[in-house]
Design an enzyme around this catalytic site. Structure first.
Site, PDB file in Angstrom:
ATOM      1  N   ASP A 352       0.820  -1.201   0.000  1.00 47.57           N
ATOM      2  CA  ASP A 352       0.000   0.000   0.000  1.00 47.57           C
ATOM      3  C   ASP A 352       0.862   1.262   0.000  1.00 47.57           C
ATOM      4  O   ASP A 352       1.930   1.301   0.617  1.00 47.57           O
ATOM      5  CB  ASP A 352      -0.895  -0.011   1.246  1.00 47.57           C
ATOM      6  N   GLU A 405       1.140  -0.515  -5.183  1.00 47.44           N
ATOM      7  CA  GLU A 405       0.204   0.577  -5.438  1.00 47.44           C
ATOM      8  C   GLU A 405       1.044   1.844  -5.470  1.00 47.44           C
ATOM      9  O   GLU A 405       1.341   2.449  -4.441  1.00 47.44           O
ATOM     10  CB  GLU A 405      -0.858   0.674  -4.343  1.00 47.44           C
TER      11      GLU A 405
END
Length: 678
Positions: A352, A405
């Site tokens: 993330d 990401e």
């Protein structure tokens, strides 16, 4: 024994005391008497040498000796507690086994490493515990959760739980062998992104979550039926606040107890593998919450985070940033990545907020950040950490997927470390997602003026190994659901969504769809309630669900749609410039043994009859998917099963097809020279 101090210090002098003396203590409390083992008769279980790699920043299995681990010492069963707190004056284990009394089990310190340890006999599995620390100034800190806790209480309670010995019986050996032999970039990968707390709930039982075992019973068959290859779970590391969706983890090694015990998560993963489904997990090494019982100022100092808020505080999320340049913190994160892959057989990690790790000035104004030693904005320590995590995890666990990401144009995110890249296997294609959703939100009458929003992505489509994400972030905070992003009346919204999903599945890149997208959820996603499954009583919503099922089937069956996803030879524009018609046509090629696929996407309500599009070979092209088919809720326009390509060249190809192009629809046609259907 004589009491030396009213705080509870006692002394006994023995005339003769051999080193291996075995003894027990008899305690009296009022009328109650009991025998107990003295933790301090047992020698230390660890040495400074055990922490060499931990301090160096190269340890990959730190949870095996830090945290709480069941041990048998001198024939006595108990738990070895160990915690890194180099600047503490005192550290004690407190729990339900000692009345949460910091005087009872003061830990021993290893001066060279700053690790404290104590073997406590007769502590049972699932016993509750924390650490009581006294800082260098003599101040007793708030009780701290174990950074390496492998199980925790259900929030808002914050104690850790002693884990079991660990003897899970895995059945997924065949899956792991196949995974290790696979070449991910050439595989069909279609990911169903799931928030475990809101996919389904037991509404009639207080709106409770499904357990890991209930998810295994219900989610796995659904994913198999829908044809996805992987489930990606939003973060499961224990987190205090439901509204963070798991992206503010406090117990990085503890699977959330919201859904059950760690072995029940193992059961879920095992059953996924037996059913042919991979499991990816969101991993959050970019920041952590500042709750008092967490990692923040763990021993009274900035231990896991930076002291300077210009390096150690995220302004967007009011969370703390790991000190990626400290060896022990590197080992903590490196071991954690390995922990999920090794202990739970997770098939890969989606990392993330990578951009927030890479840039020192991420979401900061001038003067709010500190340049690196070269005067630049790159976080050199974070770059080194990400490379090490990827390099080591791919070496230890062949066939996994490490996914970034990363929302900027950072070069080489999915390129090997030895080639100067970050070493991820894949990167989310945020540019494609933003451009294509912006295009789809426009009324068809305006789309011709923004044609490049759908074609620009091909210019960089092979700069990275991409996953096309329609993720949870795109259906919250006022962004509307996928269906409600689409313009027009109800019929046109559904037609636009179906055409867009067909466009996505035929476009180069692996696929990711957040739960609810496959049933055309109308409302935005809400983490406090389950998906609106009652929508499936309506044919239009069932039609989208059936379309996604068929898209996954066609995608897996046609190698041209995935085998060369990550190389330019797998894609050729046929008609990139039909701006006035808002129409796109391209060719997908899969190499030897893979029949070519022609794709046509029409993003206006106009029907085109006898429309000619190029083809690489003559013969029959089966219409294997038409998003305007009546079974999906469309108008039923199409080509009655396919069309014959003749030797009339077009679009730079030696042959061409004359076809009917339905309104607001995507067609996928595959070469079938014998006239057979897919």
């Amino acid at each position: 024994m004589c009491q030396l101090h009213p705080a509870g210090l006692y002394e006994c002098t023995l005339a003769q005391c051999p080193r291996d003396l075995v003894y027990r203590l008899q305690a009296h409390w009022g009328e109650r008497q009991w025998l107990l083992e003295d933790p301090y008769r047992f020698p230390p279980c660890l040495s400074d040498g055990d922490f060499y790699y931990f301090a160096e920043g190269s340890e990959e299995t730190a949870w095996r000796y830090l945290g709480a681990n069941q041990r048998t010492v001198d024939g006595v069963a108990g738990v070895l507690f160990a915690v890194w707190a180099p600047n503490a004056r005192r550290v004690s284990v407190v729990g339900d086994f000692n009345g949460w009394d910091g005087r009872r089990h003061v830990m021993r310190r290893h001066p060279a490493s700053g690790v404290w340890e104590l073997f406590i006999p007769q502590v049972a599995e699932l016993s509750l515990y924390k650490y009581e620390l006294v800082d260098a100034a003599g101040v007793v800190l708030p009780l701290k959760a174990d950074p390496f806790a492998r199980s925790m209480q259900h929030p808002p309670q914050t104690a850790c739980r002693v884990p079991g010995a660990g003897n899970f019986n895995w059945r997924d050996g065949a899956w792991l062998e196949r995974r290790a032999a696979a070449r991910a970039v050439a595989e069909a990968i279609s990911i169903y992104e799931v928030h475990a707390a809101s996919w389904r709930r037991r509404v009639t039982e207080g709106n409770r979550y499904l357990s890991y075992l209930e998810l295994a019973d219900e989610l796995i068959p659904y994913v198999v039926e829908q044809g996805f290859t992987h489930i990606q779970l939003l973060p499961l590391s224990e987190y205090p606040f439901d509204g963070s969706w798991g992206y503010q983890p406090l117990g990085l090694y503890a699977p959330s107890i919201r859904f059950g015990a760690p072995d029940e998560l193992r059961t879920f993963v095992d059953r996924c593998h037996v059913s042919g489904i991979g499991v990816l997990l969101d991993w959050v090494p970019g920041h952590f919450p500042a709750d008092d019982h967490g990692l923040g100022r763990f021993d009274g100092t900035a231990l896991y985070e930076h002291e300077d808020p210009r390096q150690g505080l995220h302004p967007d999320w009011n969370t703390l940033i790991y000190n990626y340049g400290r060896g022990e913190v590197i080992s903590y994160l490196l071991s954690n990545a390995n922990y999920w892959l090794e202990e739970f057989h997770i098939d890969g990690l989606r990392v993330d907020a990578v951009a927030s790790m890479l840039y020192l000035d991420y979401s900061r104004r001038q003067g709010e950040w500190i340049p690196n030693p070269h005067g630049g904005r790159e976080n050199l320590a974070a770059i080194t950490l990400l490379r090490e995590v990827n390099r080591r995890m791919y070496a230890r666990h062949p066939g996994i997927l490490m996914v970034a990401e990363e929302s900027t144009a950072w070069s080489g995110v999915s390129r090997p470390v030895d080639a100067g890249g970050l070493g991820f296997g894949f990167k989310w294609n945020m540019g494609w997602m933003n451009d294509s959703l912006r295009y789809m939100a426009r009324d068809p009458v305006h789309r011709s003026y923004h044609h490049e929003e759908m074609t620009f992505g091909i210019l960089y489509a092979w700069d990275e190994n991409f996953i096309l994400p329609l993720s949870h972030d795109e259906v919250v905070h006022g962004k509307h659901s996928l269906l409600e992003k689409m313009p027009g009346d109800d019929w046109r919204q559904f037609a636009n969504l179906r055409a867009y999903l067909g466009f996505m599945w035929a476009y180069p890149g692996k696929k990711l769809l957040f739960m609810g997208g496959e049933i055309a959820q109308r409302r935005e996603w809400n983490h406090d309630r389950e998906l609106d499954w009652e929508l499936l009583a309506q044919g239009t919503h069932r039609g989208v669900q059936q379309l996604v099922r068929d898209l996954n089937r066609v995608y897996r069956d046609l190698a041209a749609l995935y085998r060369r996803d990550c190389e330019p030879g797998g894609f050729t524009w046929l008609q990139p410039d039909r701006r006035g018609m808002s129409l796109f046509a391209w060719l997908r090629l899969g190499g030897e043994g893979a029949p070519p696929v022609v794709v046509v996407a029409n993003f206006t309500p106009r029907v085109h009859h006898g429309y000619r599009v190029g083809a690489p070979r003559a013969g029959w092209y089966a219409e294997c998917l038409n998003t305007d088919a009546s079974e999906y809720g469309g108008s039923g326009q199409g080509n009655l099963g396919g069309a014959m390509a003749d030797d009339r060249g077009a679009d730079g190809q030696p042959c061409s097809l004359a076809i009917t192009v339905p309104p607001l629809a995507t067609l996928i046609l595959v070469h079938r020279p014998g006239g057979e259907a897919l």
